[in-house]
Write a protein that holds these residues in place. Structure first.
Motif, mmCIF file in Angstrom:
data_model
loop_
_atom_site.group_PDB
_atom_site.id
_atom_site.type_symbol
_atom_site.label_atom_id
_atom_site.label_comp_id
_atom_site.label_asym_id
_atom_site.label_seq_id
_atom_site.Cartn_x
_atom_site.Cartn_y
_atom_site.Cartn_z
ATOM 1 N N VAL A 78 -31.779 -11.987 68.226
ATOM 2 C CA VAL A 78 -30.549 -11.275 68.572
ATOM 3 C C VAL A 78 -30.790 -10.567 69.902
ATOM 4 N N PRO A 79 -29.879 -10.697 70.854
ATOM 5 C CA PRO A 79 -30.139 -10.135 72.184
ATOM 6 C C PRO A 79 -30.253 -8.613 72.212
ATOM 7 N N HIS A 94 -36.699 -10.655 60.161
ATOM 8 C CA HIS A 94 -35.804 -11.445 59.320
ATOM 9 C C HIS A 94 -34.872 -12.323 60.160
ATOM 10 N N ARG A 95 -34.304 -13.305 59.467
ATOM 11 C CA ARG A 95 -33.252 -14.135 60.071
ATOM 12 C C ARG A 95 -31.951 -13.739 59.401
ATOM 13 N N ARG A 96 -30.959 -13.453 60.223
ATOM 14 C CA ARG A 96 -29.655 -13.034 59.726
ATOM 15 C C ARG A 96 -28.940 -14.204 59.051
ATOM 16 N N THR A 97 -28.078 -13.902 58.115
ATOM 17 C CA THR A 97 -27.322 -14.956 57.453
ATOM 18 C C THR A 97 -26.295 -15.568 58.413
ATOM 19 N N ALA A 98 -25.837 -16.746 58.086
ATOM 20 C CA ALA A 98 -24.854 -17.462 58.905
ATOM 21 C C ALA A 98 -23.477 -16.813 58.835
ATOM 22 N N THR A 99 -23.261 -15.910 57.891
ATOM 23 C CA THR A 99 -21.950 -15.283 57.706
ATOM 24 C C THR A 99 -21.811 -13.952 58.451
ATOM 25 N N LEU A 153 -20.983 -11.223 61.224
ATOM 26 C CA LEU A 153 -19.939 -11.191 62.259
ATOM 27 C C LEU A 153 -20.516 -11.348 63.657
ATOM 28 N N VAL A 154 -21.702 -10.794 63.877
ATOM 29 C CA VAL A 154 -22.342 -10.819 65.193
ATOM 30 C C VAL A 154 -23.721 -11.458 65.049
ATOM 31 N N PHE A 155 -24.061 -12.340 65.953
ATOM 32 C CA PHE A 155 -25.370 -12.997 66.022
ATOM 33 C C PHE A 155 -25.791 -13.672 64.703
ATOM 34 N N PRO A 156 -24.915 -14.505 64.116
ATOM 35 C CA PRO A 156 -25.291 -15.179 62.868
ATOM 36 C C PRO A 156 -26.503 -16.091 63.057
#
Length: 169
Positions: free
Chosen positions: A154-155, A50-55, A57-60
Motif C-alpha cells: 500500500v503506498p 498482512h495482505r489486505r482483502t480484495a473487498t 475500499l482502498v488498496f485492495p
C-alpha cells in the motif's frame, strides 16, 4: 454499518476539522481526513505484515506493514490507534499504542490525509479480522526488507514505513 457510510472528520492542511462526510464521499471527492498507522510487533520483535482483502475500499489485495485505518468523526488519533489495532489484530487488552509522529500523506492525484504513526507490542495470539486481512505473518526486519521489492505494498503504508525508518535513524 457499511464502511463507506462511516462518518469522518474532514480536515484542512493544518489538521483542523472543517466538516464531516461519509467515508465513501470523502474518498470519492478526495476530501482530506485522518488515518492511523500502527506498527505491531510480537514478543520477539517481529513485525506484523498482512495482505489486505480484495473487498477493501482502498488498496485492495496489497500488502501492508501496519495495521490501522481511518479516524472516525470526533475520535482522537490515540483512541483510533487502539481501536484499529485491536480490531485488525483480533485481540482485546492491547497496551495503548505509543504515538511516534504525524505527517500529511499525498498520493500524487490530489488526495491527501493526515497520518499518525504509532507502535505497539502485541504478545497476545492474533486472530486478524477475516474481512480485513487475507494473509498475515510476523516478519523480522530482514525478512520484511527482502519483501519490499517483491510484493506490492500500500503506498501510504510504504510512505509511513520510510518515514519511520528515518525517524528511528
Amino acid at each position: 454499518m457499511n464502511a463507506a457510510d462511516e462518518i469522518l472528520d474532514i480536515v484542512d492542511e493544518n489538521d483542523r476539522v472543517t466538516g464531516q462526510a461519509p467515508r465513501g464521499e470523502a474518498y470519492a471527492r478526495g476530501l482530506r481526513h485522518r488515518c492511523v498507522f500502527i506498527q505491531a510487533k510480537d514478543a520477539s520483535g517481529r513485525i506484523f505484515v498482512h495482505r489486505r482483502t480484495a473487498t477493501k475500499l482502498v488498496f485492495p489485495s496489497l500488502y501492508d506493514m501496519f495495521v490501522g485505518g481511518v479516524v472516525g468523526a470526533g475520535e482522537s488519533y490515540d483512541d483510533a490507534a487502539l481501536r484499529e489495532a485491536e480490531e485488525e489484530l483480533g485481540v482485546t487488552g492491547l497496551p495503548r499504542p505509543a504515538f511516534l509522529f504525524k505527517f500529511l500523506y499525498a498520493n500524487g492525484s490530489g488526495q491527501s490525509w493526515w497520518s499518525a504513526v504509532y507502535e505497539v507490542r502485541c504478545a497476545l495470539p492474533v486472530r486478524p479480522q477475516v474481512e480485513e486481512v487475507a494473509w498475515h505473518d510476523f516478519l523480522s526486519d530482514e525478512e520484511l526488507s527482502a519483501r519490499l521489492g517483491e510484493w506490492e505494498w500500500v503506498p501510504d503504508g510504504l510512505a509511513a514505513w520510510e518515514r519511520l525508518r528515518a525517524h528511528r535513524g
